[in-house]
Design an enzyme around this catalytic site. Structure first.
Site, short mmCIF file in Angstrom:
data_model
loop_
_atom_site.label_atom_id
_atom_site.label_comp_id
_atom_site.label_asym_id
_atom_site.label_seq_id
_atom_site.Cartn_x
_atom_site.Cartn_y
_atom_site.Cartn_z
N CYS A 103 -11.05 3.89 1.04
CA CYS A 103 -11.54 2.83 -0.01
C CYS A 103 -13.01 2.94 -0.03
O CYS A 103 -13.67 2.86 -1.29
CB CYS A 103 -11.09 1.59 0.46
SG CYS A 103 -11.48 0.30 -0.79
N CYS A 195 -4.95 -4.07 3.91
CA CYS A 195 -4.91 -4.98 2.82
C CYS A 195 -3.89 -5.07 1.68
O CYS A 195 -3.46 -6.08 1.20
CB CYS A 195 -6.45 -5.01 2.18
SG CYS A 195 -6.61 -3.52 1.01
#
Length: 367
Positions: A103, A195
């Site tokens: 990410c 997440c």
């Protein structure tokens, strides 16, 4: 004229305080929340998950208190392609990826930074716990919260446009400052786990993405089939629990996952000592200071997030880094990052990172 910076605001305490400190430092700050889910939930589940509607509202409220403009950018499609799909593909290939690292590489410091620069911003501010001094990435003073490992995929050019205001503070200091600034997120729990898997059930998530397929669990010592599974993607190197074995080991000791072979859908298990390695190879190195260091050189390497550091001698051969550890490491998984640090007076400095491709045990092979 002050530098224009874009502060990535997740809705948590770290990014809120980072944005506030950027304002105090004289930057012209604009806040942005990244909407990474195409179907966000309304509320977080404790410390799990992120990118909920609650998080975006928390980020907006923090921006209002700080007194900066605030926007929401929809990055859901890009996040799905570059992070979630990559995560699934890596597990399908028998590797163990780190989605936070991906990410940072693909979203926060590629897609976001590229858009920010195109819009006239000079840099991106984040709430990562790491230090950036004289263009060099270093560990945070808070060793327990240090995130230099997941930032080690950034190039020198990306680091030149990054600002990490929290690297000289502990997490406790950050929360205390948030309270002093009347930021409502001062006591908000940190996000943990992956997440985009809010319930923490990685195995269930991968089953939904990849389906199930029955295969054998094989004892690497005897060659016997000692159990079955519903998908090799459900396992990681070094895993001990949840193996579902039908036959105990002859010595009665626990078995661990030694290897995963997606081609024949086989999981191989064996004794803990079979996980010990002293040579680690990594592909596609990224040199955070923009220049290759010709090996061999002495350093320390970290082989998983928040994992132990190992003294090592690193050699460079084209696009491969090889770390010969001065000792042994256990349960090193392909797909994770090998991050190379140089201990120095200013704190551990990141030299490079590479994706672990394979490991060896010279001690075992020479015995």
């Amino acid at each position: 004229m002050s530098l224009r910076v874009l502060a990535a605001m997740s809705g948590g305490v770290d990014s809120a305080v980072a944005a506030a400190r950027a304002v105090d430092a004289g930057y012209d700050v604009t806040g942005v929340h990244l909407a990474l889910s195409s179907n966000p939930k309304t509320f977080r589940s404790g410390a799990r998950g992120c990118c909920t509607l609650e998080d975006s509202r928390d980020a907006r409220r923090a921006a209002d208190v700080i007194g900066i403009p605030f926007y929401i950018w929809d990055m859901a499609e890009r996040f799905r392609e570059d992070v979630v799909d990559d995560f699934v593909a890596e597990y399908a290939a028998g590797r163990t990826p780190n989605p936070c690292l991906r990410c940072n590489e693909k979203i926060k410091f590629a897609a976001v930074l590229d858009r920010a620069v195109a819009l006239g911003f000079d840099a991106v501010v984040t709430g990562h716990h790491a230090r950036l001094t004289d263009g060099m990435l270093r560990r945070s003073v808070d060793q327990g919260k240090d995130q230099s490992y997941v930032l080690a995929v950034l190039t020198s050019e990306q680091l030149s446009r990054a600002v990490f205001p929290l690297g000289d503070s502990t997490k406790e200091e950050v929360r205390a400052e948030a309270a002093q600034r009347d930021l409502a997120v001062a006591d908000k729990p940190d996000s943990h786990d992956i997440c985009f898997i809010a319930d923490g059930d990685t195995r269930g998530f991968l089953n939904r993405e990849l389906g199930t397929k029955t295969g054998d669990i094989v004892d690497g010592t005897t060659g016997e089939v000692v159990g079955s599974h519903e998908g090799a993607h459900q396992y990681t190197i070094g895993q001990r629990h949840g193996l579902g074995l039908t036959r105990p080991a002859a010595d009665g000791k626990p078995r661990y996952v030694l290897s995963i072979t997606p081609v024949d859908n086989t999981v191989t298990v064996g004794p803990r000592q079979a996980l010990d390695v002293d040579v680690v190879h990594g592909d596609k190195p990224v040199w955070t200071q923009g220049r290759t260091i010709e090996g061999p050189f002495e350093c320390e390497v970290q082989l998983r997030a928040h994992g132990e550091c190992y003294p090592a001698t690193v050699t460079v051969d084209g696009d491969t880094l090889t770390a010969r550890l001065h000792g042994v490491a256990s349960g090193v998984a392909a797909g994770q990052a090998m991050v190379v640090y140089r201990p120095d007076e200013e704190g551990d400095t990141v030299l490079a990172s590479a994706t672990i491709s394979r490991t060896e045990s010279l001690a075992t092979s020479s015995a």
